[in-house]
Motif scaffolding. Sequence first.
Motif, short mmCIF file in Angstrom:
data_model
loop_
_atom_site.label_atom_id
_atom_site.label_comp_id
_atom_site.label_asym_id
_atom_site.label_seq_id
_atom_site.Cartn_x
_atom_site.Cartn_y
_atom_site.Cartn_z
N GLN A 1 0.40 4.29 8.48
CA GLN A 1 -0.35 5.14 7.56
C GLN A 1 0.54 6.03 6.71
O GLN A 1 0.08 6.69 5.81
N ASN A 2 1.84 6.04 7.04
CA ASN A 2 2.68 6.95 6.28
C ASN A 2 3.46 6.27 5.15
O ASN A 2 4.08 6.93 4.34
N THR A 3 3.42 4.94 5.12
CA THR A 3 4.10 4.30 3.99
C THR A 3 3.08 4.06 2.88
O THR A 3 1.92 3.79 3.13
N ASP A 4 3.58 4.17 1.66
CA ASP A 4 2.68 3.95 0.54
C ASP A 4 2.53 2.47 0.28
O ASP A 4 3.50 1.72 0.25
N THR B 1 1.07 2.53 -5.62
CA THR B 1 1.34 3.79 -6.32
C THR B 1 1.01 3.64 -7.80
O THR B 1 1.43 2.67 -8.44
N GLU C 1 -5.15 3.13 5.07
CA GLU C 1 -6.06 4.28 5.03
C GLU C 1 -7.39 3.93 4.35
O GLU C 1 -7.52 2.91 3.67
N SER D 1 -0.99 7.87 -4.89
CA SER D 1 -0.40 6.97 -3.91
C SER D 1 -1.41 6.65 -2.84
O SER D 1 -2.06 7.55 -2.31
N ILE D 2 -1.57 5.38 -2.55
CA ILE D 2 -2.50 4.96 -1.50
C ILE D 2 -1.67 4.51 -0.31
O ILE D 2 -0.76 3.70 -0.45
N ARG D 3 -1.98 5.06 0.86
CA ARG D 3 -1.19 4.74 2.05
C ARG D 3 -1.71 3.48 2.71
O ARG D 3 -2.90 3.19 2.67
N ASP D 4 -0.78 2.79 3.34
CA ASP D 4 -1.13 1.55 4.01
C ASP D 4 -2.13 1.81 5.13
O ASP D 4 -1.89 2.64 6.00
N THR E 1 -6.47 -1.60 4.03
CA THR E 1 -6.64 -0.40 3.22
C THR E 1 -7.91 -0.53 2.37
O THR E 1 -8.13 -1.56 1.74
#
Lengths: 367, 266
Positions: free
Chosen positions: A3-6, A9, A34, A29-32, A190
């Motif tokens: 969840q912390n990698t984008d 973008t 989420e 930026s949308i996180r992986d 996502t």
Amino acid sequence: MNQNTDLLTLRSVSKSYGTVPVLHDIDLSIRDGEFLTVLGPSGSGKTTVLRLIGGLEPLTAGEIWLDGQEISRMPINKRPFNTVFQDYALFPHMTVSGNVGYGLSVRHIKRKEIASRVSQALELVQLGRFADRFPAQLSGGQRQRVALARALICQPRLILLDEPLAALDLELRRQMQEFLKSIQREIKTTFLFVTHDQEEAIGMADRICVMQAGHIRQLGTPHELYYKPNCEFVARFFGENNLVAGKLGPVQGEQRPIETALGRLVCSVSGQPHLKAAADGASAFAAFRPEALRLADANDGDNRFSGVIADLAFAGSSTVATIMAGADNAAQRLRLRMPSRIDGSILKSGETVSLCFAPHEGHLVLA
Amino acid sequence: MSALPRPSTIFLAAITSLVAVLLYSPLFVPIVSSFFIISHGNVDWSSPTLSTYVALAGNHDILAALRTTLIVGVCTVILSVVSGTLLALYYHGRRSGRSVLQFIIFLPFLMPPIISGLALLIFFREIGLERSLLTVVIGHTVFVLAIVYRTVLMRLQSMSRTLVEASYDLGATGWQTFWRVILPNLSSAMVGGAILAFALSFDETMITILVTGTQSTLPVRLWAMMRLGFSPDINALVALILMFTVLLCVLAARFLIPRQMATERN
Ligand SMILES: Nc1ncnc2c1ncn2[C@@H]1O[C@H](COP(=O)(O)OP(=O)(O)OP(=O)(O)O)[C@@H](O)[C@H]1O
Ligand SMILES: [Mg+2]
């Protein structure tokens, strides 16, 4: 999935239709993995954002990046995203399984594999029995689920949903919200979900992106948006709120006072450097939620003012009082929400009361 | 069902039936009289017979004309459906020159046939194209194109744009989208348009007379027969053409019922 990698973008993305600008310099930026909800009033550009990401519209300016690779000009059918359209866009001449298998069959995948993946996808959305029906023979909720299965089956990196529940009635909508959320948890894909219904947004989203007039106003968790809105628009748009205009006073540690028509109100600025940095005397609002406002007792010193109860409304679990405060008890309208009591409200309409809210429950918003 | 008060409903019904009778009763005269023998210019009402139809079946001229009509009709349908569909797709794609194009497509259908026919005749002479069945087919196609075009275009315009977007979104190429989404959704409109085109081609007379070579189609044959005098075969022929055309129109209507209703029924 982290969840912390984008995953995706948007960089300085703008969009105009002809000469009419619709999106202004959007960064997102949308996180992986989420569940990101785009929330905003009608015409704010939510659908446009979705169409740009999906590749249904060309960008006017800016870039879109996926996993460190620019995809701004990648054609729609090459992008690893799938859309659930608001009108479902099911192919009327194909059966449910034809619709669901479409994304595989255009990629020339073997029939046997298509058949097994279609039945898996239909099981996932609980439509196994409807494989041979045509879209016209399904209910709205069922069509919705077919559209979802059709999008899921291609195993996209990102699923784009444009107000997918708008056409459903309230009860079905609640069910589908839970259903969507549980499916998202199950397949860990996502989701980018557009809505103009903030209850829907709060209930489903990991993070919410609030849009207005082609700008992103704030991006954060529902909790952040609710308790730390960064601008007047978000403070007013997102949930019920009391906003009182005034001028900022000098910072006092983690708090800052603001001079208003209700007197000096002290609010928390902890963890919000931009509020600490704002100049003394700058225009701002004190913002506090109706449930933070309460009747003051003898021990309360801070943020204390008086007002007249103009109206009382029973709303089930809670009771909402409309209060007029400030000069002549008429200048400022406030709302107070308190749990309802079986023996009737302790408040009386027309009564003058002394009110307060705790400094840590107050928040500042720059005007 | 309607909000109109009862007396005015009755009045409307009366007017409608009167108009219907006045307009359409002449159509039934040849049908009825085709079953009776005409002698010395008078219809002999006493004995119904199929003899006129039998005579018709033995008339080689008429059979040849019927064959010609069918050949022309089929060729016209193929040409007009293909080109009408392509033109509708072009128009729908919002490309340049679309309104001029549409005007040109409608022109031959709206102009008096004699003008269209003459224009074509002059054109064929200028480019040195001999009058033949080919020129008839071209003439018919130019004439019926508007109908096919309009039918297909209306279906295209009622088709949700998101269907095409969804197809691309799911990874289809333009070609796959055309064959698997657009064409299947147009097919019933194309069939409907084809039937109408065939019906129009079947009894087109004016343009055919002008641009045909030595062969004549059924209506042209009929026209020639009429000039020689009123024979009983004519009644039979008119009756047959009439029934055939009505049948085609009923069929066309079937295919042109909006898709929604058609699917809901089954
Ligand atoms: N094809 C188009 N041509 C011109 N203007 C458009 C087009 N599509 C959208 N717009 C304009 O762009 C703006 C944003 O539209 P968009 O559809 O993104 O809004 P939205 O946030 O999705 O609204 P809603 O909640 O009503 O769906 C609107 O002002 C709209 O009028
Ligand atoms: Mg929209």
